[in-house]
Design an enzyme around this catalytic site. Structure first.
Site, short mmCIF file in Angstrom:
data_model
loop_
_atom_site.label_atom_id
_atom_site.label_comp_id
_atom_site.label_asym_id
_atom_site.label_seq_id
_atom_site.Cartn_x
_atom_site.Cartn_y
_atom_site.Cartn_z
N HIS A 49 15.29 -25.69 -88.02
CA HIS A 49 15.67 -26.74 -87.07
C HIS A 49 15.46 -28.10 -87.70
O HIS A 49 14.96 -28.20 -88.82
CB HIS A 49 14.92 -26.58 -85.75
CG HIS A 49 13.44 -26.79 -85.82
ND1 HIS A 49 12.59 -25.92 -86.49
CD2 HIS A 49 12.63 -27.76 -85.30
CE1 HIS A 49 11.34 -26.34 -86.35
NE2 HIS A 49 11.34 -27.46 -85.64
N ASP B 133 9.24 -32.52 -89.98
CA ASP B 133 8.23 -31.71 -90.66
C ASP B 133 8.77 -30.34 -91.05
O ASP B 133 8.02 -29.45 -91.46
CB ASP B 133 6.95 -31.58 -89.82
CG ASP B 133 7.15 -30.86 -88.50
OD1 ASP B 133 8.28 -30.87 -87.97
OD2 ASP B 133 6.17 -30.30 -87.98
N HIS B 134 10.09 -30.17 -90.97
CA HIS B 134 10.76 -28.95 -91.45
C HIS B 134 11.88 -29.27 -92.45
O HIS B 134 12.28 -28.38 -93.20
CB HIS B 134 11.31 -28.15 -90.27
CG HIS B 134 10.24 -27.61 -89.38
ND1 HIS B 134 9.85 -26.29 -89.39
CD2 HIS B 134 9.43 -28.23 -88.48
CE1 HIS B 134 8.86 -26.12 -88.52
NE2 HIS B 134 8.59 -27.29 -87.96
N HIS C 75 3.36 -23.08 -88.20
CA HIS C 75 2.17 -23.89 -87.95
C HIS C 75 0.95 -23.00 -87.75
O HIS C 75 1.04 -21.88 -87.25
CB HIS C 75 2.35 -24.76 -86.70
CG HIS C 75 3.34 -25.86 -86.86
ND1 HIS C 75 3.01 -27.07 -87.45
CD2 HIS C 75 4.65 -25.94 -86.53
CE1 HIS C 75 4.09 -27.85 -87.46
NE2 HIS C 75 5.10 -27.19 -86.91
N HIS D 247 13.61 -30.91 -87.08
CA HIS D 247 12.44 -31.79 -87.07
C HIS D 247 12.00 -32.16 -88.48
O HIS D 247 12.06 -31.33 -89.39
CB HIS D 247 11.30 -31.15 -86.28
CG HIS D 247 11.51 -31.21 -84.80
ND1 HIS D 247 10.89 -30.36 -83.93
CD2 HIS D 247 12.27 -32.04 -84.04
CE1 HIS D 247 11.26 -30.65 -82.69
NE2 HIS D 247 12.10 -31.66 -82.73
N ASP E 268 9.55 -22.95 -85.23
CA ASP E 268 8.68 -23.32 -84.12
C ASP E 268 9.08 -22.64 -82.82
O ASP E 268 8.68 -23.09 -81.73
CB ASP E 268 8.70 -24.84 -83.91
CG ASP E 268 7.95 -25.60 -85.00
OD1 ASP E 268 7.36 -24.96 -85.89
OD2 ASP E 268 7.97 -26.84 -84.97
N HIS F 139 12.90 -24.83 -78.23
CA HIS F 139 12.13 -25.90 -78.86
C HIS F 139 13.06 -27.06 -79.19
O HIS F 139 12.78 -28.22 -78.88
CB HIS F 139 11.45 -25.35 -80.11
CG HIS F 139 10.68 -26.36 -80.91
ND1 HIS F 139 9.56 -27.00 -80.42
CD2 HIS F 139 10.86 -26.83 -82.17
CE1 HIS F 139 9.09 -27.83 -81.34
NE2 HIS F 139 9.86 -27.74 -82.41
#
Length: 254
Positions: free
Chosen positions: A55, A59-60, A170, A57, A132, A113
Protein backbone atom coordinates in the site's frame (compact mmCIF):
# COMPACT_ATOMS: atom_id res chain seq x y z
CA UNK A 1 12.29 -22.48 -1.69
CA UNK A 2 12.20 -18.79 -0.84
CA UNK A 3 14.76 -17.36 1.54
CA UNK A 4 13.27 -14.59 3.67
CA UNK A 5 15.21 -12.08 5.75
CA UNK A 6 13.55 -9.66 8.12
CA UNK A 7 14.95 -6.14 8.47
CA UNK A 8 13.79 -4.04 11.44
CA UNK A 9 13.73 -0.34 10.51
CA UNK A 10 12.39 2.92 11.87
CA UNK A 11 10.67 2.52 15.23
CA UNK A 12 8.73 -0.70 14.67
CA UNK A 13 8.61 -1.50 10.93
CA UNK A 14 9.67 -4.75 9.32
CA UNK A 15 10.93 -4.80 5.74
CA UNK A 16 11.50 -8.18 4.10
CA UNK A 17 14.04 -9.42 1.59
CA UNK A 18 12.63 -12.37 -0.35
CA UNK A 19 15.18 -14.33 -2.38
CA UNK A 20 14.24 -16.82 -5.09
CA UNK A 21 17.37 -18.97 -5.57
CA UNK A 22 16.57 -20.63 -8.92
CA UNK A 23 16.63 -17.46 -11.00
CA UNK A 24 18.45 -15.47 -8.28
CA UNK A 25 15.74 -12.85 -7.92
CA UNK A 26 15.40 -10.75 -4.78
CA UNK A 27 12.37 -8.70 -3.82
CA UNK A 28 12.05 -6.09 -1.12
CA UNK A 29 8.62 -6.05 0.49
CA UNK A 30 7.52 -2.54 1.54
CA UNK A 31 10.88 -0.74 1.69
CA UNK A 32 10.38 2.05 4.19
CA UNK A 33 14.01 3.11 3.86
CA UNK A 34 16.96 2.61 1.53
CA UNK A 35 20.24 2.28 3.39
CA UNK A 36 19.34 -0.59 5.72
CA UNK A 37 17.75 -2.49 2.84
CA UNK A 38 20.74 -2.08 0.54
CA UNK A 39 23.10 -3.08 3.35
CA UNK A 40 21.11 -6.22 4.17
CA UNK A 41 21.00 -7.25 0.51
CA UNK A 42 24.76 -6.72 0.15
CA UNK A 43 25.39 -8.73 3.31
CA UNK A 44 23.37 -11.62 1.88
CA UNK A 45 25.09 -11.35 -1.50
CA UNK A 46 21.76 -10.68 -3.20
CA UNK A 47 20.93 -8.20 -5.96
CA UNK A 48 17.54 -6.52 -5.59
CA UNK A 49 15.43 -7.13 -8.68
CA UNK A 50 11.93 -6.23 -7.45
CA UNK A 51 10.05 -4.14 -4.94
CA UNK A 52 6.68 -5.50 -3.78
CA UNK A 53 4.47 -2.83 -2.26
CA UNK A 54 1.29 -3.59 -0.34
CA UNK A 55 0.00 0.00 0.00
CA UNK A 56 0.96 3.63 -0.41
CA UNK A 57 1.93 4.76 3.10
CA UNK A 58 5.35 6.36 3.26
CA UNK A 59 6.70 3.86 5.77
CA UNK A 60 6.11 1.20 3.08
CA UNK A 61 7.20 3.00 -0.10
CA UNK A 62 9.74 5.54 1.19
CA UNK A 63 12.67 3.67 -0.36
CA UNK A 64 11.04 2.82 -3.68
CA UNK A 65 12.63 5.29 -6.05
CA UNK A 66 16.07 5.45 -4.48
CA UNK A 67 16.37 1.65 -4.44
CA UNK A 68 15.16 1.52 -8.04
CA UNK A 69 17.70 4.16 -9.02
CA UNK A 70 20.50 2.17 -7.38
CA UNK A 71 19.50 -1.27 -8.69
CA UNK A 72 17.24 -0.89 -11.73
CA UNK A 73 14.66 -3.07 -9.99
CA UNK A 74 10.99 -3.37 -11.02
CA UNK A 75 8.36 -1.88 -8.71
CA UNK A 76 5.20 -3.92 -8.22
CA UNK A 77 2.11 -2.74 -6.36
CA UNK A 78 -1.66 -2.43 -6.12
CA UNK A 79 -3.51 -1.54 -9.29
CA UNK A 80 -6.23 0.11 -7.20
CA UNK A 81 -3.69 2.57 -5.79
CA UNK A 82 -1.28 2.96 -8.68
CA UNK A 83 -1.38 6.77 -8.52
CA UNK A 84 0.10 6.72 -5.00
CA UNK A 85 2.82 4.06 -5.46
CA UNK A 86 6.10 5.77 -6.45
CA UNK A 87 7.60 4.26 -9.59
CA UNK A 88 5.04 1.47 -10.03
CA UNK A 89 5.53 -0.57 -13.20
CA UNK A 90 3.58 -3.77 -12.60
CA UNK A 91 0.02 -3.33 -11.29
CA UNK A 92 -1.70 -6.20 -9.50
CA UNK A 93 -5.19 -6.84 -8.16
CA UNK A 94 -7.43 -9.48 -6.66
CA UNK A 95 -6.88 -12.95 -8.07
CA UNK A 96 -3.78 -12.07 -10.08
CA UNK A 97 -0.79 -14.39 -10.02
CA UNK A 98 2.63 -12.80 -9.80
CA UNK A 99 5.40 -15.00 -11.16
CA UNK A 100 8.58 -14.42 -9.22
CA UNK A 101 11.10 -16.70 -10.88
CA UNK A 102 10.17 -20.24 -9.88
CA UNK A 103 7.84 -18.96 -7.14
CA UNK A 104 4.26 -17.77 -7.55
CA UNK A 105 2.32 -15.31 -5.41
CA UNK A 106 -1.45 -15.04 -5.43
CA UNK A 107 -2.64 -11.49 -4.90
CA UNK A 108 -5.60 -10.44 -2.79
CA UNK A 109 -7.28 -7.06 -2.67
CA UNK A 110 -7.62 -6.35 1.05
CA UNK A 111 -8.97 -2.79 1.45
CA UNK A 112 -9.70 -1.36 4.86
CA UNK A 113 -6.49 0.12 6.21
CA UNK A 114 -6.23 1.92 2.87
CA UNK A 115 -8.49 1.74 -0.16
CA UNK A 116 -5.87 0.14 -2.39
CA UNK A 117 -4.16 -2.41 -0.14
CA UNK A 118 -3.06 -5.82 -1.49
CA UNK A 119 -1.46 -8.91 0.04
CA UNK A 120 0.89 -11.46 -1.55
CA UNK A 121 0.50 -15.17 -0.71
CA UNK A 122 3.29 -17.55 -1.74
CA UNK A 123 1.36 -20.76 -1.21
CA UNK A 124 4.23 -23.21 -1.76
CA UNK A 125 6.34 -21.36 0.79
CA UNK A 126 3.49 -20.85 3.27
CA UNK A 127 4.30 -17.12 3.31
CA UNK A 128 1.82 -14.24 3.42
CA UNK A 129 3.00 -10.65 3.09
CA UNK A 130 0.02 -8.64 4.25
CA UNK A 131 1.41 -5.18 5.01
CA UNK A 132 -0.84 -3.45 7.53
CA UNK A 133 -4.04 -5.40 6.92
CA UNK A 134 -3.40 -8.22 9.40
CA UNK A 135 -1.00 -8.00 12.33
CA UNK A 136 -0.02 -10.57 14.91
CA UNK A 137 -3.01 -10.30 17.26
CA UNK A 138 -4.32 -7.22 15.46
CA UNK A 139 -5.20 -5.42 12.25
CA UNK A 140 -4.39 -2.03 10.79
CA UNK A 141 -6.15 1.17 11.65
CA UNK A 142 -9.07 1.94 9.36
CA UNK A 143 -7.68 5.08 7.73
CA UNK A 144 -9.48 4.96 4.38
CA UNK A 145 -11.78 1.97 4.27
CA UNK A 146 -14.98 0.96 6.02
CA UNK A 147 -15.87 -1.95 8.30
CA UNK A 148 -17.84 -3.38 5.39
CA UNK A 149 -14.60 -3.51 3.37
CA UNK A 150 -12.17 -4.44 6.13
CA UNK A 151 -14.04 -7.44 7.56
CA UNK A 152 -14.25 -9.28 4.20
CA UNK A 153 -10.55 -8.50 3.65
CA UNK A 154 -9.67 -10.18 6.93
CA UNK A 155 -11.88 -13.15 6.12
CA UNK A 156 -9.97 -13.66 2.85
CA UNK A 157 -6.74 -13.97 4.81
CA UNK A 158 -8.35 -16.08 7.54
CA UNK A 159 -9.40 -18.60 4.87
CA UNK A 160 -5.77 -19.39 4.04
CA UNK A 161 -4.21 -22.59 5.45
CA UNK A 162 -3.43 -22.77 9.15
CA UNK A 163 0.30 -23.22 8.55
CA UNK A 164 0.60 -19.92 6.66
CA UNK A 165 3.29 -17.66 8.10
CA UNK A 166 2.08 -14.09 8.54
CA UNK A 167 4.83 -11.63 7.62
CA UNK A 168 3.19 -8.39 8.72
CA UNK A 169 4.89 -5.02 8.63
CA UNK A 170 5.04 -3.90 12.27
CA UNK A 171 6.08 -5.13 15.71
CA UNK A 172 2.85 -4.28 17.49
CA UNK A 173 2.20 -7.67 19.03
CA UNK A 174 2.76 -6.93 22.71
CA UNK A 175 0.34 -4.01 22.72
CA UNK A 176 -2.09 -5.99 20.57
CA UNK A 177 -2.01 -8.83 23.11
CA UNK A 178 -2.96 -6.50 25.95
CA UNK A 179 -5.93 -5.27 23.95
CA UNK A 180 -6.94 -8.77 22.84
CA UNK A 181 -7.14 -9.86 26.47
CA UNK A 182 -9.54 -7.00 27.18
CA UNK A 183 -11.87 -8.38 24.50
CA UNK A 184 -11.35 -12.10 25.12
CA UNK A 185 -10.17 -12.55 28.74
CA UNK A 186 -11.26 -16.18 29.05
CA UNK A 187 -9.26 -17.43 26.06
CA UNK A 188 -6.65 -19.76 27.56
CA UNK A 189 -4.64 -19.94 24.35
CA UNK A 190 -4.53 -16.15 24.17
CA UNK A 191 -3.36 -15.88 27.76
CA UNK A 192 -0.55 -18.34 27.10
CA UNK A 193 0.42 -16.60 23.89
CA UNK A 194 0.53 -13.23 25.62
CA UNK A 195 3.01 -14.57 28.16
CA UNK A 196 5.17 -16.00 25.40
CA UNK A 197 5.12 -12.65 23.61
CA UNK A 198 6.21 -10.82 26.76
CA UNK A 199 9.12 -13.23 27.14
CA UNK A 200 10.21 -12.76 23.53
CA UNK A 201 10.08 -8.99 23.70
CA UNK A 202 11.94 -8.92 27.01
CA UNK A 203 14.86 -10.42 25.08
CA UNK A 204 14.40 -8.23 21.99
CA UNK A 205 13.20 -11.18 19.89
CA UNK A 206 10.66 -10.49 17.09
CA UNK A 207 7.15 -11.90 17.45
CA UNK A 208 6.75 -11.79 13.66
CA UNK A 209 6.12 -13.86 11.62
CA UNK A 210 3.25 -15.46 13.43
CA UNK A 211 1.34 -18.53 12.23
CA UNK A 212 -2.18 -18.15 10.93
CA UNK A 213 -3.53 -20.98 13.11
CA UNK A 214 -2.60 -18.95 16.18
CA UNK A 215 -4.21 -15.84 14.71
CA UNK A 216 -7.44 -17.71 14.03
CA UNK A 217 -7.53 -18.86 17.66
CA UNK A 218 -6.44 -15.67 19.44
CA UNK A 219 -6.76 -12.56 17.23
CA UNK A 220 -10.09 -10.88 18.07
CA UNK A 221 -10.21 -9.09 14.72
CA UNK A 222 -10.44 -12.47 12.96
CA UNK A 223 -13.18 -13.68 15.31
CA UNK A 224 -15.90 -11.07 14.87
CA UNK A 225 -18.29 -13.78 13.66
CA UNK A 226 -17.76 -16.08 16.65
CA UNK A 227 -20.44 -16.22 19.38
CA UNK A 228 -18.05 -15.97 22.31
CA UNK A 229 -16.69 -12.65 21.05
CA UNK A 230 -20.20 -11.29 20.47
CA UNK A 231 -21.13 -12.36 23.99
CA UNK A 232 -18.10 -10.63 25.52
CA UNK A 233 -19.15 -7.41 23.79
CA UNK A 234 -22.85 -7.74 24.62
CA UNK A 235 -23.58 -7.92 20.88
CA UNK A 236 -25.17 -11.35 20.55
CA UNK A 237 -26.93 -11.81 17.22
CA UNK A 238 -25.38 -8.71 15.64
CA UNK A 239 -23.83 -8.65 12.18
CA UNK A 240 -20.10 -9.53 12.26
CA UNK A 241 -19.36 -6.28 10.43
CA UNK A 242 -20.86 -4.35 13.34
CA UNK A 243 -18.90 -6.47 15.81
CA UNK A 244 -15.67 -5.91 13.90
CA UNK A 245 -16.38 -2.16 13.85
CA UNK A 246 -16.87 -2.17 17.62
CA UNK A 247 -13.60 -4.07 18.20
CA UNK A 248 -11.75 -1.64 15.92
CA UNK A 249 -13.30 1.34 17.73
CA UNK A 250 -12.26 -0.04 21.10
CA UNK A 251 -8.71 -0.63 19.88
CA UNK A 252 -8.49 2.92 18.57
CA UNK A 253 -9.35 4.16 22.04
CA UNK A 254 -7.51 1.55 24.13
Amino acid sequence: MLEIRQIPVLEDNYVYLVHEPVEKLTAVVDPAVTDEVMSAAASAGWTITHILNTHHHFDHVGGNEEIRDKTGCTIVGPRADRDRIPGIEIELGDGDLFQFGAATARVFDVPGHTKGHIAYWFEADKALFCGDTLFALGCGRMFEGTPGQFWPSLKKLRDLPDETRVFCAHEYTQANARFALSIDPDNVELTMRSKEIDALRAHGIPTVPSVLAAEKATNPFLRADQPEIAAQLGMEGRDPIDIFAEIRHRKDNF
